[in-house]
Structure formats: structure tokens, C-alpha cells
Design a protein around this motif. Structure first.
Motif, PDB file in Angstrom:
ATOM      1  N   VAL A 210      -2.633   2.199  -4.824  1.00  0.00           N
ATOM      2  CA  VAL A 210      -2.844   3.522  -4.231  1.00  0.00           C
ATOM      3  C   VAL A 210      -4.341   3.826  -4.222  1.00  0.00           C
TER       4      VAL A 210
ATOM      5  N   CYS B 162       4.365   7.534  11.756  1.00  0.00           N
ATOM      6  CA  CYS B 162       4.301   6.401  10.831  1.00  0.00           C
ATOM      7  C   CYS B 162       5.245   5.283  11.268  1.00  0.00           C
TER       8      CYS B 162
ATOM      9  N   ARG C 217      -3.773   7.537   7.271  1.00  0.00           N
ATOM     10  CA  ARG C 217      -4.020   6.563   6.204  1.00  0.00           C
ATOM     11  C   ARG C 217      -3.251   5.267   6.483  1.00  0.00           C
ATOM     12  N   LEU C 218      -2.051   5.387   7.021  1.00  0.00           N
ATOM     13  CA  LEU C 218      -1.283   4.211   7.391  1.00  0.00           C
ATOM     14  C   LEU C 218      -2.042   3.368   8.412  1.00  0.00           C
TER      15      LEU C 218
ATOM     16  N   ALA D 163       0.829  -1.208   0.000  1.00  0.00           N
ATOM     17  CA  ALA D 163       0.000   0.000   0.000  1.00  0.00           C
ATOM     18  C   ALA D 163       0.859   1.252   0.000  1.00  0.00           C
TER      19      ALA D 163
ATOM     20  N   VAL E 156       5.196   5.103   2.641  1.00  0.00           N
ATOM     21  CA  VAL E 156       4.615   6.417   2.940  1.00  0.00           C
ATOM     22  C   VAL E 156       5.316   7.440   2.054  1.00  0.00           C
TER      23      VAL E 156
ATOM     24  N   GLN F 206      -5.185   3.134   8.765  1.00  0.00           N
ATOM     25  CA  GLN F 206      -6.297   2.473   8.075  1.00  0.00           C
ATOM     26  C   GLN F 206      -5.842   1.194   7.372  1.00  0.00           C
ATOM     27  N   VAL F 207      -4.723   1.269   6.638  1.00  0.00           N
ATOM     28  CA  VAL F 207      -4.311   0.098   5.872  1.00  0.00           C
ATOM     29  C   VAL F 207      -3.737  -0.989   6.779  1.00  0.00           C
TER      30      VAL F 207
ATOM     31  N   VAL G  44       4.033  -1.290   3.467  1.00  0.00           N
ATOM     32  CA  VAL G  44       3.479   0.032   3.193  1.00  0.00           C
ATOM     33  C   VAL G  44       4.605   1.002   2.853  1.00  0.00           C
TER      34      VAL G  44
ATOM     35  N   VAL H 132       0.687   5.210   0.966  1.00  0.00           N
ATOM     36  CA  VAL H 132      -0.125   6.144   1.751  1.00  0.00           C
ATOM     37  C   VAL H 132       0.602   7.470   1.870  1.00  0.00           C
ATOM     38  N   ASP H 133      -0.144   8.496   2.307  1.00  0.00           N
ATOM     39  CA  ASP H 133       0.458   9.826   2.414  1.00  0.00           C
ATOM     40  C   ASP H 133       0.320  10.444   3.803  1.00  0.00           C
TER      41      ASP H 133
END
Length: 355
Positions: A311, A177, A140-141, A133, A154, A143-144, A152, A135-136
Motif C-alpha cells: 500500500v 475501476c 490511483r488504479l 497493489a 480497490v 497509476q499502478v 490490484v 488502491v483507493d
């Protein structure tokens, strides 16, 4: 005849130059004549084959572990025009010719004028990237991670007007993160921001080729000395060969399908080039670009991808789609053993994008 799509092959022994002088000599020849220059079979104390490539899109030392065949120049001279007729730019055509001449071994290409190559081999303890995944933010991190993703990246882009306050905010966001990923046992890769990633204890970074080139030999050595694993973008044969020189955690192949996430000149790789990358890279390959749905995830995994980057396909609520995406990846991975590696990739730059 377009001289940029012709090749001048020189024997290193006949030149009689020290290896350190060959890059400047080849650059001078190309500047005067326009042809791609390849200096073949530079003697190496450790054995193997080392050549110098001077082409429009790339230059550097080309390393192959197999000994050079006695008719190397003839083989390269025969394959190079075949590759250019297929639409490859000169750098790719030359590397593909050397690849064919050495019995199918894909070369490694240095990043600078020094023949520096990291020892090839898998990263110790590395597991398949799986569903990867992008993420930004820390939110969001979270969530995934909750959705069940284990790898992941970032990516927080630096704005042109970034000031000290923005940098402090970046530090805080990446620190969150790193803490979230560590607590969850998730492999976190930080896009760019390598110094900050090392400071915060992130396990790895992802860098584009232009960023790695800008670091220079000393900067790349310092990056590797920090102990970070490295993911590297690649879009062409010469970028794949160059990525191989750093023995990365993974090499990204993209864009597999058309994407609107980034504006780039590259022709979509498609599943055929992805399979070729996976079969030739000698490192885990991550598929990226335009991957939105479970059938694409499955197809990319079936082509041999170690990871599939997604994404927009994660949706607003990743927990709703991630289980199906992970199931698709595992189904594709089970099919990967039967994947066919094409004899040739297709060009990834459109016609007219220079030599």
C-alpha cells in the motif's frame, strides 16, 4: 486452573444425538462449565472425519479428509495443553491438536451450524497474484496499472454518514475501476461492496471474517453463486481453518510486519507464520501488513507467498518503485522452493486476549 483453557472431549456415538442437535448441546455444556468442548468423530455418509468445536473465539464443524485415528481423543488430549502452554487461545489450540492428531492435515472449520464446505481446489485459470497493489481510487488504479502491476485490490471505505449521493459516487468510481482493469487485463479485487462488484462485473471481492460471518449461510451461498472469486483475511489458526472452508481464490495472512494502516489486536505474523500459512493453507496465500520495501517483498515471496500486498510502499509515483518491487518478488519466488515450513506457528493474539 483456567477452565477456558481445558478441553472436554465427547464421543459422538456415545452421545447418541443427531448431528443437527450437537451444536446446541455443546454450547450448553460450555456455558455451564467454561471448558472448550469438542465432539469427536460424528459419522458421515461420505466418509472422512467431522467434529464439532465449541470454543471462546470460534465454533463450528471441523472437517478433515483423513479418517480419524483410533486413539484420536488421546492424541488431542495430549497436544491441546502443549498448544495452550505455547500461548495459543483455546480455539487455535484445539484445531492444532486435531491437525497433529490427523497426521498434519489442517482442518477446515465451518462458518455456521451447518457442515457446509466448498470443494477444495485451485481457481481455474488463476495466475500467481504477484505484486498485489491496494488502491483507493480509479486514478490511483491507473497509476499502478501504468507502473506494471497485474493484481490490484480497490478498497473504498464507507463513511458513517454515507448517503445516496455517496453511494452514486461509489458506483461511478468502481465502474471506472472495473473498466480500467478489464481494458488492461488486470485482475481486480473489490474490497467489500460485493453486490456492487457483481453488478459491475468485477472478477472478485475481498472480505474480512466478520463480514463473511454476518452474511450467514444463505448470504455466503448467494455470494459464491454470483461467480465472484473470493479473497479472505486471516490472522489466526481458527480464521485460516475457516477461510479454507470456502475454497477461496486466496487467503491473506497478516499483518506480517507491524502496520499503521489498520488498528488491530493481532501480533505480527512474521515470516515464520507466513511460511506456515503457505505450507498448510491448501490455497494461495497473500502476505499483507507493513510491507514497504523490496527486501520485505522478496522475503515474503521466498516464504511461499503467492502474492505480496503493498500500500504505502507504492509511493506517490508507483512507476518509480514498482519495477524494483516486481523484481524482488520474482527473486523471492525463485527461492520459495527451499523455504522451510515451521512445525508450529506462533500465537497471533497477545496473552490475555480471552480464551
Amino acid at each position: 486452573m483456567n477452565t477456558s483453557l481445558s478441553i472436554e472431549l465427547l464421543g459422538a456415538r456415545a452421545l447418541g444425538l443427531p448431528a443437527a442437535d450437537i451444536p446446541a448441546h455443546a454450547a450448553g455444556l460450555r456455558a455451564r462449565g467454561g471448558a472448550t468442548v469438542c465432539v469427536l468423530d460424528v459419522p458421515q455418509p461420505s466418509g472422512g472425519s467431522l467434529h464439532w468445536l465449541e470454543a471462546g473465539h470460534a465454533r463450528g464443524w471441523v472437517r478433515l479428509d483423513a479418517a480419524a485415528p483410533g486413539d484420536l481423543a488421546e492424541r488431542v488430549r495430549a497436544v491441546f495443553p502443549v498448544a495452550t502452554r505455547r500461548g495459543f487461545v483455546a480455539a487455535d489450540a484445539a484445531l492444532l491438536a486435531l491437525h497433529e492428531a490427523h497426521g498434519g492435515e489442517l482442518p477446515r472449520l465451518s462458518w455456521g451450524d451447518a457442515p457446509r464446505f466448498e470443494p477444495a481446489g485451485p481457481v481455474a485459470g488463476a495466475k500467481p497474484m504477484g505484486l498485489y497493489a491496494l488502491v483507493d481510487s480509479a486514478a490511483r488504479l491507473a497509476q499502478v496499472i501504468e507502473a506494471g502491476v497485474h493484481s490490484v485490490q480497490v478498497r473504498i471505505k464507507t463513511p458513517r454518514d454515507a448517503d445516496a449521493a455517496w453511494q452514486r459516487g461509489l458506483h461511478e468510481e468502481l465502474a471506472r475501476c472495473v473498466a480500467l482493469a478489464r481494458e488492461a487485463g488486470v485482475e481486480l479485487i473489490v474490497n467489500d461492496h460485493q453486490a456492487l462488484a457483481a453488478e459491475l462485473g468485477a472478477p472478485g471481492v475481498h472480505l474480512g471474517q466478520e463480514d463473511l460471518l454476518a452474511l450467514g449461510d444463505e448470504g455466503r451461498a448467494a455470494l459464491l453463486a454470483r461467480g465472484l472469486t473470493l479473497g479472505i483475511s486471516s490472522h489466526s489458526v481458527w480464521e485460516l481453518c475457516r477461510a479454507r472452508a470456502l475454497a477461496p481464490r486466496y487467503i491473506a495472512c497478516g499483518p506480517v510486519w507491524p502496520t499503521t494502516t489498520k488498528d488491530m489486536p493481532w501480533v505480527p505474523q512474521g515470516l515464520d507464520n507466513l511460511a506456515w500459512w503457505c505450507g498448510r493453507a491448501g490455497a494461495p496465500v497473500v502476505a499483507i501488513g507493513g510491507i514497504l520495501e523490496a527486501p520485505q517483498v522478496r522475503a515474503a515471496a521466498a516464504a511461499g507467498a503467492d502474492g505480496v500486498c503493498i500500500v504505502r510502499g507504492l509511493g506517490e509515483v508507483p512507476a518509480r518503485v514498482v519495477p524494483a518491487l516486481r523484481e524482488a518478488f520474482e527473486a523471492g519466488r525463485a527461492e520459495a522452493a527451499a523455504a522451510t515450513v515451521p512445525a508450529w506457528p506462533h500465537p497471533s493474539l497477545p496473552a490475555g486476549e480471552g480464551a
